[in-house]
Design a protein around this motif. Structure first.
Motif, mmCIF file in Angstrom:
data_model
loop_
_atom_site.group_PDB
_atom_site.id
_atom_site.type_symbol
_atom_site.label_atom_id
_atom_site.label_comp_id
_atom_site.label_asym_id
_atom_site.label_seq_id
_atom_site.Cartn_x
_atom_site.Cartn_y
_atom_site.Cartn_z
ATOM 1 N N CYS A 86 45.904 40.597 46.555
ATOM 2 C CA CYS A 86 44.490 40.007 46.172
ATOM 3 C C CYS A 86 43.870 39.773 47.677
ATOM 4 C CB CYS A 86 44.273 38.750 45.306
ATOM 5 S SG CYS A 86 45.157 39.008 43.630
ATOM 6 N N ASP A 87 44.713 39.085 48.323
ATOM 7 C CA ASP A 87 43.932 38.698 49.728
ATOM 8 C C ASP A 87 43.890 39.827 50.677
ATOM 9 O OD1 ASP A 87 46.426 39.230 49.798
ATOM 10 O OD2 ASP A 87 47.589 38.248 51.300
ATOM 11 N N ILE A 97 40.371 41.049 49.418
ATOM 12 C CA ILE A 97 39.223 40.421 49.954
ATOM 13 C C ILE A 97 38.727 40.788 51.457
ATOM 14 C CG2 ILE A 97 38.597 38.015 50.681
ATOM 15 C CD1 ILE A 97 39.843 36.973 47.925
ATOM 16 N N GLU A 98 39.785 40.993 52.172
ATOM 17 C CA GLU A 98 39.638 41.041 53.540
ATOM 18 C C GLU A 98 39.064 42.678 53.677
ATOM 19 O OE1 GLU A 98 42.601 39.403 56.650
ATOM 20 O OE2 GLU A 98 43.901 39.716 54.670
ATOM 21 N N ALA A 151 35.378 42.607 52.947
ATOM 22 C CA ALA A 151 34.633 41.926 53.870
ATOM 23 C C ALA A 151 34.304 42.854 54.891
ATOM 24 C CB ALA A 151 35.417 40.812 54.482
ATOM 25 N N LEU A 170 32.585 41.864 44.489
ATOM 26 C CA LEU A 170 33.955 42.231 44.094
ATOM 27 C C LEU A 170 34.341 41.447 42.818
ATOM 28 C CD1 LEU A 170 36.858 42.879 44.825
ATOM 29 C CD2 LEU A 170 36.779 40.931 46.363
ATOM 30 N N LYS A 203 44.241 30.939 43.829
ATOM 31 C CA LYS A 203 42.630 30.943 43.882
ATOM 32 C C LYS A 203 41.932 30.235 44.785
ATOM 33 C CE LYS A 203 38.452 30.729 41.026
ATOM 34 N NZ LYS A 203 37.655 30.353 39.866
ATOM 35 N N LEU A 263 42.381 31.587 48.163
ATOM 36 C CA LEU A 263 41.584 32.808 48.415
ATOM 37 C C LEU A 263 39.888 32.775 48.546
ATOM 38 C CD1 LEU A 263 43.251 35.162 45.683
ATOM 39 C CD2 LEU A 263 43.577 35.139 48.188
ATOM 40 N N ALA A 310 37.708 33.772 51.576
ATOM 41 C CA ALA A 310 36.551 34.611 51.405
ATOM 42 C C ALA A 310 35.238 33.633 52.112
ATOM 43 C CB ALA A 310 36.062 34.710 49.758
ATOM 44 N N ALA A 322 32.249 34.690 50.068
ATOM 45 C CA ALA A 322 32.448 33.800 48.888
ATOM 46 C C ALA A 322 31.281 33.995 47.846
ATOM 47 C CB ALA A 322 32.628 32.298 49.149
ATOM 48 N N ILE A 336 31.696 37.343 45.382
ATOM 49 C CA ILE A 336 32.784 37.110 44.381
ATOM 50 C C ILE A 336 32.582 36.768 43.246
ATOM 51 C CG2 ILE A 336 35.389 37.079 44.268
ATOM 52 C CD1 ILE A 336 35.638 37.178 47.073
ATOM 53 N N TRP A 375 34.676 35.432 39.962
ATOM 54 C CA TRP A 375 36.188 35.392 39.355
ATOM 55 C C TRP A 375 35.809 34.927 37.626
ATOM 56 C CZ3 TRP A 375 39.929 35.120 42.969
ATOM 57 C CH2 TRP A 375 39.446 35.069 44.348
#
Length: 377
Positions: free
Chosen positions: A209-210, A213-214, A217, A228, A239, A242, A246, A252, A255, A257
């Motif tokens: 998951c990391d 996110i990277e 970005a 995302l 979470k 993460l 973000a 942030a 995204i 969730w």
């Protein structure tokens, strides 16, 4: 049987229901407590042996139940190892002549040894007198891909079993596609009209998951149309870390969730997305990957998803290493595709599912193994 446990439980449920439709009786013996909420109103016949003692899942009810009832069934199948249900089944059946089979579900993947070396040391203390014997004495140990079989041999030098690779899969979507998509977008209105990169699965280190996110970005942050989506339970409390990552990357607010999604919401998520992304470090099969294929959604996956070769061969997605560079490459290659190329990949994805991962093929493969047609000598 807790659905929060992820793909193996979803796969078991879908397989059992599909087999029941073909006239096969399935009963589930598990370590849950009979009072657990996810067992209430279950469509399956479930014998709950809990509550259990310790995280190992010990219950004194398991062995007596098996000794009394195992001979009533045509096959006994163990799903997963490292808890009492596997060793307890071996203890109950080893002198009875009743055969049993094992699905490992990727639990001998050497990635776990590298990621959690202390746990691996503890497993070595347990392996020779317990799980090694469980595998050794099984009628067959069932792998869901050739890649899983290859990797499983690397975890412990003391290793002996009858290996069989079987078809594995799940069911495709049912219901009204438009209504399901609308249900998802109504629940998360900030996603309407956006281009979605979708991740369905547990929020867990092994899922990468990391990296996603990277990678998002780096590649997609400059395009305000992209969002995302992480759809899945936060199983290990990761979470918040993460979200902070973000925030530092300035995405942030890009995204969403959703938490765990199921039924119409899950299929609506697939139908609303442009691509499914899973840069996993370890993925035995990937029920969500197969469901994405069934929905005609191209998959962008790492080469640690054990069915990557089949997907790449059929043109149903893109594959790269489970690194940040690999994840960036997946997203960049997706953006570089033309609309026509994406449409062809969508059709290939669905064809790949029905050719290799649809549940009826799974059932046929299981029956061949259980009937002795594809067992090793």
């Amino acid at each position: 049987m807790n659905p929060l446990a992820g793909g193996p439980m979803e796969g078991l449920t879908r397989l059992a229901l599909a087999m029941a439709e073909q006239g096969h009786v399935n009963e589930i013996l598990c370590l849950d407590s009979p009072a657990d909420e996810w067992l209430q109103n279950s469509p399956l016949i479930v014998h709950a042996m809990g509550p259990t003692i310790t995280r190992y899942g010990y219950t004194p009810r398991l062995i007596p139940w098996l000794r009394q009832h195992a001979a009533e069934y045509g096959a006994v199948v163990i799903r997963g190892v490292w808890q009492f249900h596997s060793f307890g089944t071996w203890l109950a059946l080893r002198k009875t002549g009743i055969p049993y089979f094992i699905f490992l579900h990727g639990m001998l993947d050497p990635w776990f040894n590298r990621k959690y070396p202390f746990k691996h040391m503890k497993k070595w203390l347990y392996w020779p007198w317990a799980e090694y014997r469980v595998l050794r004495d099984a009628r067959a140990v069932l792998f869901t891909s050739e890649e899983e079989r290859r990797l499983s041999r690397q975890s412990f030098w003391l290793y002996r079993c009858r290996e069989v690779v079987v078809n594995y899969g799940t069911v495709g979507p049912t219901g009204d596609r438009i209504a399901q998509q609308e249900a998802f977008l109504s629940r998360f209105p900030e996603l309407r009209g956006k281009r979605l990169a979708l991740h369905i699965g547990r929020i867990h280190h092994k899922k990468g998951c990391d990296l996603l996110i990277e990678g998002f970005a780096e590649v997609l942050a400059s395009d305000p149309d992209w969002r995302l989506v992480f759809a899945g339970p936060d199983q290990i409390g990761w979470k918040n870390d993460l979200v902070r990552m973000a925030s530092k990357l300035g995405i942030a607010d890009r995204i969403t969730w959703t938490g765990m999604v199921a039924g119409d919401l899950k299929w609506g998520a697939f139908y609303s997305a442009e691509c499914f992304v899973l840069p996993s470090h370890s993925e035995n099969f990937g029920i969500a990957v197969a469901e994405a294929l069934a929905s005609g959604l191209p998959v962008l996956i790492s080469n640690k998803v054990n069915i990557w070769r089949e997907i790449e061969q059929d043109g149903g997605g893109l594959v790269a290493p489970d690194t940040l560079a690999g994840t960036i490459s997946l997203l960049q290659r997706w953006l570089a595709l033309s609309a026509e190329e994406k449409s062809v990949m969508s059709m290939n994805a669905q064809a790949c599912f029905f050719d290799k991962f649809e549940v009826r093929k799974t059932i046929a493969g299981f029956l061949d193994v259980w009937g002795g047609k594809t067992l090793p000598i």
